[in-house]
Design an enzyme around this catalytic site. Structure first.
Site, PDB file in Angstrom:
ATOM      1  N   SER A  25      25.560  13.638 -31.738  1.00 11.31           N
ATOM      2  CA  SER A  25      26.664  12.855 -32.135  1.00 11.31           C
ATOM      3  C   SER A  25      26.639  11.313 -31.376  1.00 11.31           C
ATOM      4  O   SER A  25      26.258  11.302 -30.226  1.00 11.31           O
ATOM      5  CB  SER A  25      27.888  13.498 -32.120  1.00 11.31           C
ATOM      6  OG  SER A  25      27.939  14.796 -32.319  1.00 11.31           O
TER       7      SER A  25
HETATM    8  N1  SAH Z   1      27.081  19.069 -29.861  1.00 10.95           N
HETATM    9  C1  SAH Z   1      25.618  18.635 -30.217  1.00 10.95           C
HETATM   10  C2  SAH Z   1      25.485  17.941 -31.729  1.00 10.95           C
HETATM   11  C3  SAH Z   1      25.526  19.025 -32.613  1.00 10.95           C
HETATM   12  S1  SAH Z   1      24.940  18.982 -34.078  1.00 10.95           S
HETATM   13  C4  SAH Z   1      24.971  17.762 -29.222  1.00 10.95           C
HETATM   14  O1  SAH Z   1      25.760  17.210 -28.413  1.00 10.95           O
HETATM   15  O2  SAH Z   1      23.904  17.439 -29.358  1.00 10.95           O
HETATM   16  C5  SAH Z   1      25.651  20.601 -34.726  1.00 10.95           C
HETATM   17  C6  SAH Z   1      24.690  21.669 -34.289  1.00 10.95           C
HETATM   18  O3  SAH Z   1      25.451  22.697 -34.677  1.00 10.95           O
HETATM   19  C7  SAH Z   1      23.237  21.636 -34.750  1.00 10.95           C
HETATM   20  O4  SAH Z   1      22.452  21.711 -33.528  1.00 10.95           O
HETATM   21  C8  SAH Z   1      23.464  22.999 -35.623  1.00 10.95           C
HETATM   22  O5  SAH Z   1      22.147  23.748 -35.546  1.00 10.95           O
HETATM   23  C9  SAH Z   1      24.536  23.735 -35.159  1.00 10.95           C
HETATM   24  N2  SAH Z   1      25.157  24.602 -35.912  1.00 10.95           N
HETATM   25  C10 SAH Z   1      25.397  24.502 -37.448  1.00 10.95           C
HETATM   26  N3  SAH Z   1      26.100  25.661 -37.956  1.00 10.95           N
HETATM   27  C11 SAH Z   1      26.316  26.492 -36.577  1.00 10.95           C
HETATM   28  C12 SAH Z   1      26.640  27.792 -36.665  1.00 10.95           C
HETATM   29  N4  SAH Z   1      27.458  28.472 -37.736  1.00 10.95           N
HETATM   30  N5  SAH Z   1      26.931  28.247 -35.308  1.00 10.95           N
HETATM   31  C13 SAH Z   1      26.380  27.579 -34.387  1.00 10.95           C
HETATM   32  N6  SAH Z   1      25.748  26.566 -34.483  1.00 10.95           N
HETATM   33  C14 SAH Z   1      25.541  25.756 -35.724  1.00 10.95           C
END
Ligand code: SAH
Length: 238
Positions: A89
């Site tokens: 993000s």
């Molecule tokens: N917090 C992260 C950015 C998140 S991007 C950082 O600091 O880099 C969102 C993430 O959520 C992605 O890696 C994606 O694979 C994950 N995601 C999507 N659906 C999910 C789910 N149901 N459970 C766990 N993770 C999930």
């Protein structure tokens, strides 16, 4: 003659060690300056005030959480790709969401969507323990390694479906979602302590960032702003 060559060789080695140390020190200083500029211009300027959050944003080395291809953009004002169609993000959004959690240092936090591990690293400097769930195995594994290599000790990473939360570690003081579900998952609300806070993007095309407080078993919701996050994927039922 041989002695002179040996001496010359020794001097060259010494000089190259000195030069590479000098370069890495000046590189580190430059990155520190980039972080300071990021905090001042992108985060403080937009109204984030919590000193703990600002301090964590200054400390965590964001360039170590991005791909080598986007290394030079690590401190820019936008999200960056981290592979598997996912993103790290925008720094301001990380700071804003962390501030909304109102952390004091004693909390047990659950993050959904580990991604690069950057948000988890920020949380770990302000909370007591951080549990983070990632559905993409490769991302979970590389984030876990990255966090371990950087000596973050109070973060546990799990490969799994965030919709289910982490019941064995519940209840949590704070739950933060960094992927966007169409609505707040009921199982996550159940895993929130009374008096706890959940911060999440919610919606489909139009997403809102919300903060939910659990007070005497009731959920008080507040809408903060409009945001754009990757969708929260539904895990396969087992
Ligand atoms: N917090 C992260 C950015 C998140 S991007 C950082 O600091 O880099 C969102 C993430 O959520 C992605 O890696 C994606 O694979 C994950 N995601 C999507 N659906 C999910 C789910 N149901 N459970 C766990 N993770 C999930």
């Amino acid at each position: 003659m041989i002695i002179i060559i040996k001496k010359l060789f020794f001097i060259i080695i010494l000089f190259s060690i000195f030069f590479s140390v000098l370069c890495s020190v000046s590189g580190e200083n430059e990155l520190e300056r980039a972080r300071e500029t990021m905090v001042k211009r992108q985060i403080e300027a937009r109204g984030v005030k919590d000193a703990r959050v600002l301090n964590a944003m200054r400390k965590v080395e964001r360039h170590r959480f991005v791909n080598s291809r986007t290394y030079s953009e690590a401190y820019e004002d936008y999200p960056l790709p981290i592979g598997h169609g996912q993103t790290i993000s925008q720094p301001y959004i990380v700071a804003l969401m962390t501030e909304l959690c109102r952390l004091k240092g004693t909390e047990k936090v659950l993050e959904i969507g580990t991604g690069s591990g950057y948000q988890a690293a920020i949380l770990s400097l302000i909370a007591k323990e951080v549990y983070t769930i990632e559905i993409v195995e490769a991302l979970a594994k590389s984030a876990e390694k990255r966090l371990k290599d950087q000596n973050y000790k109070n973060i546990s990473v799990k490969i799994g479906d965030g919709y289910k939360g982490w019941p064995e570690k519940a209840p949590f003081d704070v739950i933060i979602l960094t992927a966007c579900p169409p609505e707040i998952p009921g199982l996550l609300l159940e895993q929130l302590k009374d008096g706890g806070i959940l911060v999440a993007p919610v919606g489909d095309f139009n997403q809102e960032l919300v903060r939910v407080e659990k007070i005497d078993g009731k959920y008080i919701k507040e809408t903060i702003t409009y945001v754009r996050f990757v969708p929260m994927i539904r895990g396969k039922e087992k």
